[in-house]
Design a protein around this motif. Sequence first.
Motif, PDB file in Angstrom:
ATOM      1  N   ASP A 162       7.599   9.569 -53.824  1.00 18.36           N
ATOM      2  CA  ASP A 162       8.202   9.198 -52.554  1.00 18.36           C
ATOM      3  C   ASP A 162       7.297   9.723 -51.448  1.00 18.36           C
ATOM      4  O   ASP A 162       7.273  10.931 -51.167  1.00 18.36           O
ATOM      5  N   TYR A 164       7.524   9.020 -48.281  1.00 14.98           N
ATOM      6  CA  TYR A 164       8.353   9.369 -47.134  1.00 14.98           C
ATOM      7  C   TYR A 164       9.811   9.210 -47.540  1.00 14.98           C
ATOM      8  O   TYR A 164      10.162   8.278 -48.267  1.00 14.98           O
ATOM      9  N   GLN A 166      13.881   8.824 -46.342  1.00 17.04           N
ATOM     10  CA  GLN A 166      14.712   8.366 -45.239  1.00 17.04           C
ATOM     11  C   GLN A 166      15.575   9.491 -44.681  1.00 17.04           C
ATOM     12  O   GLN A 166      15.636   9.696 -43.469  1.00 17.04           O
ATOM     13  N   ILE A 171      13.961   5.082 -40.665  1.00 14.18           N
ATOM     14  CA  ILE A 171      12.782   4.668 -41.416  1.00 14.18           C
ATOM     15  C   ILE A 171      13.099   4.750 -42.905  1.00 14.18           C
ATOM     16  O   ILE A 171      13.557   5.782 -43.392  1.00 14.18           O
ATOM     17  N   PRO A 172      12.870   3.683 -43.669  1.00 14.91           N
ATOM     18  CA  PRO A 172      13.235   3.684 -45.095  1.00 14.91           C
ATOM     19  C   PRO A 172      12.354   4.606 -45.914  1.00 14.91           C
ATOM     20  O   PRO A 172      11.247   4.985 -45.500  1.00 14.91           O
ATOM     21  N   THR A 173      12.864   4.960 -47.085  1.00 10.86           N
ATOM     22  CA  THR A 173      12.067   5.719 -48.051  1.00 10.86           C
ATOM     23  C   THR A 173      10.912   4.849 -48.549  1.00 10.86           C
ATOM     24  O   THR A 173      11.105   3.680 -48.877  1.00 10.86           O
ATOM     25  N   ILE A 174       9.720   5.430 -48.593  1.00 14.92           N
ATOM     26  CA  ILE A 174       8.534   4.714 -49.040  1.00 14.92           C
ATOM     27  C   ILE A 174       8.096   5.300 -50.379  1.00 14.92           C
ATOM     28  O   ILE A 174       7.813   6.494 -50.481  1.00 14.92           O
ATOM     29  N   TRP A 176       5.568   4.976 -53.808  1.00 14.33           N
ATOM     30  CA  TRP A 176       4.306   4.435 -54.302  1.00 14.33           C
ATOM     31  C   TRP A 176       4.190   4.725 -55.802  1.00 14.33           C
ATOM     32  O   TRP A 176       4.466   5.833 -56.249  1.00 14.33           O
ATOM     33  N   GLU A 199       6.942   0.274 -52.400  1.00 15.39           N
ATOM     34  CA  GLU A 199       8.313  -0.201 -52.192  1.00 15.39           C
ATOM     35  C   GLU A 199       8.980   0.567 -51.066  1.00 15.39           C
ATOM     36  O   GLU A 199       8.820   1.789 -50.945  1.00 15.39           O
ATOM     37  N   PHE A 200       9.759  -0.155 -50.243  1.00 14.13           N
ATOM     38  CA  PHE A 200      10.523   0.417 -49.141  1.00 14.13           C
ATOM     39  C   PHE A 200      12.006   0.303 -49.490  1.00 14.13           C
ATOM     40  O   PHE A 200      12.496  -0.798 -49.774  1.00 14.13           O
ATOM     41  N   TYR A 202      15.839   1.132 -48.102  1.00 11.60           N
ATOM     42  CA  TYR A 202      16.678   1.525 -46.965  1.00 11.60           C
ATOM     43  C   TYR A 202      18.105   1.735 -47.446  1.00 11.60           C
ATOM     44  O   TYR A 202      18.804   0.780 -47.816  1.00 11.60           O
ATOM     45  N   GLY A 215       9.157  -4.838 -51.127  1.00  8.25           N
ATOM     46  CA  GLY A 215       7.948  -4.241 -51.697  1.00  8.25           C
ATOM     47  C   GLY A 215       6.869  -5.253 -51.996  1.00  8.25           C
ATOM     48  O   GLY A 215       7.050  -6.465 -51.854  1.00  8.25           O
TER      49      GLY A 215
END
Length: 320
Positions: A162, A164, A166, A171-174, A176, A199-200, A202, A215
């Motif tokens: 993760d 980032y 939320q 701002i959504p969780t990002i 990878w 993937e994003f 929310y 995503g």
Amino acid sequence: MRKMALHQGSRRPNASALLCVTIACAIVLGCSNGVFAKDGDKNGDDDDGDAKTNSVWPTTYLDMRTAYATVPAGSLPIGFGNTALGSALESLALSTGNGLPASPTSLPLASRQGVAIDFPLTVDVTDHVSLYAGVSGTATNTSGVGWSSFDITSWNVGLQADVYEQKGGQIPTITWQSTYTQSIPNNSFGSTNFKNILEFGYALDKDETRGLLAGVQDTRVELGTTLARIHPSDVFYLGGYYQWPSNWKFTGRFGVQYFGGAELLRLTPIQSFTQPILRLDLDRMDDNDNRLFGVTAEIMWVPKPAYLLTLRTPLYLVRN
């Protein structure tokens, strides 16, 4: 941690080096988070009871996946799917194409089926960083030929993080995820698969039991021969998830896949296409969001429909 669910030749060293660097960064990030958490416990007002319940070892398990795929004639299984199974079917296509007798006209790729069992050992370094590596065994069937024996046909290594969180914000969780898969044996019929997913997510509530997804996935394949080539494939998708109080979780993803086509030895060239793709996941989670059981159904038009069914039965060595 919510679970989402390469190269050979002159560019393979770069891909391998990139994967090693990203894994090293994930380990450093995980260790740093662990140190900061420990410092917070020492300086905070935690009671002895809470300290005793913290496990020394991170959650560790064999994320065993059993997959079955069927692919129509003249197509390759590029999609969300199982990279180990994809590598096995790609290698099968190459070996079949090389064994065809000389002819003034190329012959099309036959329809194929495959069964794969993956055994990636997965370690959740933190709640938001996971590392995994393992081997996969497959058995394949070509129309009119029959099933092959079940053999170890690839190994893989990867990470999911993760980038980032939320945390109730806008701002959504990002998230990878990168996976490197190398077929066994690594000969002229072998393939190297490098898959990246961004993937994003929310969340629509504080407990993150329902939310929206968006995503992109990029897949690159390199082959062990200069006489064949598989072009890149990209998937762009939208979706969502819902988790019931009983801890059953449903996730759906629907999108569009662009595949650049392929040239495989004497086989008729596989044309590029842009087609829809659908993936449905049903998972049984525990109270700490660890997966206990999962089933995934996927339909990818390549351009005719190809089908993939996957059962996930993780074997926990340590579960927190």
